[in-house]
Design an enzyme around this catalytic site. Structure first.
Site, short mmCIF file in Angstrom:
data_model
loop_
_atom_site.label_atom_id
_atom_site.label_comp_id
_atom_site.label_asym_id
_atom_site.label_seq_id
_atom_site.Cartn_x
_atom_site.Cartn_y
_atom_site.Cartn_z
N ARG A 105 46.64 39.88 65.78
CA ARG A 105 47.40 38.69 65.42
C ARG A 105 46.76 37.92 64.28
NH1 ARG A 105 50.06 38.17 70.90
NH2 ARG A 105 51.46 36.40 70.86
N ARG A 122 53.97 28.44 68.94
CA ARG A 122 53.55 29.84 68.82
C ARG A 122 54.13 30.45 67.54
NH1 ARG A 122 55.57 31.97 74.40
NH2 ARG A 122 54.68 33.98 73.87
N LYS A 178 58.84 43.09 71.45
CA LYS A 178 57.73 44.05 71.40
C LYS A 178 57.45 44.67 72.78
CE LYS A 178 54.62 41.17 69.81
NZ LYS A 178 55.38 39.89 69.79
N ARG A 233 57.42 31.44 82.15
CA ARG A 233 56.01 31.32 81.77
C ARG A 233 55.77 29.93 81.20
NH1 ARG A 233 54.78 36.38 77.98
NH2 ARG A 233 53.74 34.75 76.79
N ARG A 236 63.84 33.35 78.87
CA ARG A 236 63.11 34.46 79.49
C ARG A 236 62.54 34.04 80.84
NH1 ARG A 236 58.68 37.54 75.91
NH2 ARG A 236 57.41 35.66 76.13
P1 AMP Z 1 51.98 37.13 74.28
O1 AMP Z 1 52.19 37.47 75.71
O2 AMP Z 1 51.63 38.33 73.45
O3 AMP Z 1 53.11 36.33 73.71
O4 AMP Z 1 50.68 36.19 74.22
C1 AMP Z 1 50.63 34.95 74.93
C2 AMP Z 1 49.48 34.09 74.41
O5 AMP Z 1 48.23 34.79 74.59
C3 AMP Z 1 49.51 33.77 72.93
O6 AMP Z 1 50.34 32.65 72.63
C4 AMP Z 1 48.02 33.49 72.66
O7 AMP Z 1 47.63 32.22 73.17
C5 AMP Z 1 47.36 34.55 73.52
N1 AMP Z 1 47.16 35.84 72.77
C6 AMP Z 1 47.69 37.05 73.09
N2 AMP Z 1 47.30 38.00 72.24
C7 AMP Z 1 46.50 37.37 71.33
C8 AMP Z 1 45.79 37.80 70.17
N3 AMP Z 1 45.84 39.09 69.75
N4 AMP Z 1 45.08 36.87 69.49
C9 AMP Z 1 45.01 35.58 69.89
N5 AMP Z 1 45.67 35.11 70.96
C10 AMP Z 1 46.41 35.98 71.69
#
Ligand code: AMP
Length: 214
Positions: free
Chosen positions: A88, A172, A13, A161, A127
């Site tokens: 999400r 996740r 994404k 990360r 990554r």
């Molecule tokens: P990402 O970088 O999009 O993979 O997000 C990393 C982490 O941030 C996720 O595993 C969640 O803990 C949190 N997170 C990011 N976006 C959301 C969202 N829209 N709703 C809930 N948690 C989020």
């Protein structure tokens, strides 16, 4: 125009958002990036995100929705946004629809990237991310420079990360299947979903997304 890039973590994404940003001149809004920035700043809000993010759990809806509401009220978001990693949950999707409706807008298209789980694990555990500028590498497919410095900004903070380790990735993915997949049905009812194969090279996926927009 408001677009959602949908798919599990590691579907590509963030990478594909860059192409859409250029093509449509709209800002990318990644709730994950915004939360990481909040954590880095040491703010009280950032500390509230901490426990969830390090465990690979979703941050509660009310915190995410508040963060996002502030972001889309900014002037650069007035013409539309490329949403990456949001919504999400179905509650987040309903809140987004309501926020956009107030501005006479709606979600125009959801581009959903489909990638098998074992490929996701391989992509995410390999990554490496520049903590300074967000540039993304992969240990095999796009390795960071041997100098250890980011090719994009020169920083020496190219790291894995904490939530990109395998147990967190699987956690996740479980969250994605239980809480996030139902968001697709929410937008299918609105007839705006384009489901695409997210496997293959970055360029191949970009071509598939391009074809959606003609
Ligand atoms: P990402 O970088 O999009 O993979 O997000 C990393 C982490 O941030 C996720 O595993 C969640 O803990 C949190 N997170 C990011 N976006 C959301 C969202 N829209 N709703 C809930 N948690 C989020």
């Amino acid at each position: 125009m408001d677009l959602i890039l949908f798919g599990p973590a590691g579907a590509g994404k963030g990478t594909q958002a860059k192409f859409l940003v250029e093509r449509f001149g709209l800002p990318q809004v990644s709730t994950g990036d915004m939360m990481r920035a909040e954590r880095k700043s040491g703010s009280e809000l950032g500390q509230r995100f901490d426990g969830y993010m390090t465990k690979g759990l979703l941050v509660p809806d009310e915190l995410v929705i508040e963060l996002l509401a502030r972001r889309i009220a900014a002037p650069d978001a007035a013409q539309g946004v490329i949403f990456d990693g949001f919504p999400r949950t179905v509650a987040q999707a309903a809140a987004l629809d309501a926020m956009l409706a107030k501005a006479g807008r709606r979600v125009d298209r959801v581009v959903a990237l489909d990638v098998p789980v074992e490929m996701i694990v391989d992509r995410i555990t390999g990554r490496r991310t520049c903590q300074a500028c967000g540039h993304i590498y992969h240990v095999r497919y796009n390795p960071p420079p041997a100098t250890g410095r980011c090719a994009s900004c020169g920083s020496d903070q190219v790291v894995q990360r904490d939530d990109d380790r395998e147990d967190k990735v699987r956690q996740r993915n479980a969250e994605y299947l239980s809480s996030t997949v139902p968001v697709l049905a929410h937008y299918e009812k609105q007839g705006v979903v384009s489901q695409l194969d997210g496997t293959g090279t970055v360029e191949e996926v970009t071509r598939r997304i391009s074809a959606v927009f003609g």
